[in-house]
Motif scaffolding. Structure first.
Motif, PDB file in Angstrom:
ATOM      1  N   SER A  69       1.023  -4.079   4.949  1.00 37.07           N
ATOM      2  CA  SER A  69       1.648  -4.451   3.685  1.00 37.07           C
ATOM      3  C   SER A  69       2.329  -5.810   3.756  1.00 37.07           C
ATOM      4  N   ARG A 120      -4.452   7.393  -2.687  1.00 41.60           N
ATOM      5  CA  ARG A 120      -4.350   7.857  -1.304  1.00 41.60           C
ATOM      6  C   ARG A 120      -5.728   7.867  -0.631  1.00 41.60           C
ATOM      7  N   PHE A 152      -7.558   2.177   5.621  1.00 44.45           N
ATOM      8  CA  PHE A 152      -6.657   2.002   6.763  1.00 44.45           C
ATOM      9  C   PHE A 152      -6.488   3.236   7.638  1.00 44.45           C
ATOM     10  N   PRO A 205       0.788  -1.235   0.000  1.00 42.38           N
ATOM     11  CA  PRO A 205       0.000   0.000   0.000  1.00 42.38           C
ATOM     12  C   PRO A 205       0.822   1.289   0.000  1.00 42.38           C
ATOM     13  N   ASP A 214       0.127   6.787   7.159  1.00 42.08           N
ATOM     14  CA  ASP A 214       0.744   5.850   6.218  1.00 42.08           C
ATOM     15  C   ASP A 214       1.635   4.810   6.903  1.00 42.08           C
ATOM     16  N   LEU A 255      -6.712   4.216   0.149  1.00 38.28           N
ATOM     17  CA  LEU A 255      -5.987   3.671   1.299  1.00 38.28           C
ATOM     18  C   LEU A 255      -6.388   4.359   2.599  1.00 38.28           C
ATOM     19  N   THR A 256      -6.650   5.645   2.544  1.00 37.09           N
ATOM     20  CA  THR A 256      -7.097   6.365   3.741  1.00 37.09           C
ATOM     21  C   THR A 256      -8.453   5.833   4.195  1.00 37.09           C
ATOM     22  N   TRP A 267      -0.440   1.858   6.878  1.00 31.89           N
ATOM     23  CA  TRP A 267      -0.419   1.214   5.562  1.00 31.89           C
ATOM     24  C   TRP A 267       0.756   0.246   5.482  1.00 31.89           C
TER      25      TRP A 267
END
Length: 64
Positions: free
Chosen positions: A56, A38, A45, A19, A49, A41-42, A52
């Protein structure tokens, strides 16, 4: 209870195995997608970051 086995390998056809790499390291050719990635993913998760990276598989440390 027996521990589940650790996979020997991961085969992926998309960048979703990493990610942070999806947003942070694909380079200029993918800049147009970086914002949408972004956001995705936000939503999945959270905004941190570092989380993230913890999610991973590419950054999994079998010794930890």
């Amino acid at each position: 209870m027996e521990e589940p086995p650790v996979p020997a390998a991961v085969i992926s056809i998309d960048e979703l195995y990493d990610p942070p790499g999806l947003v942070l390291s694909l380079g200029p050719a993918h800049e147009t997608n970086a914002h949408d990635d972004r956001v995705m993913l936000t939503n999945a998760f959270g905004a941190d970051d570092r989380v993230w990276a913890a999610a991973s598989p590419a950054r999994f440390d079998p010794l930890s």
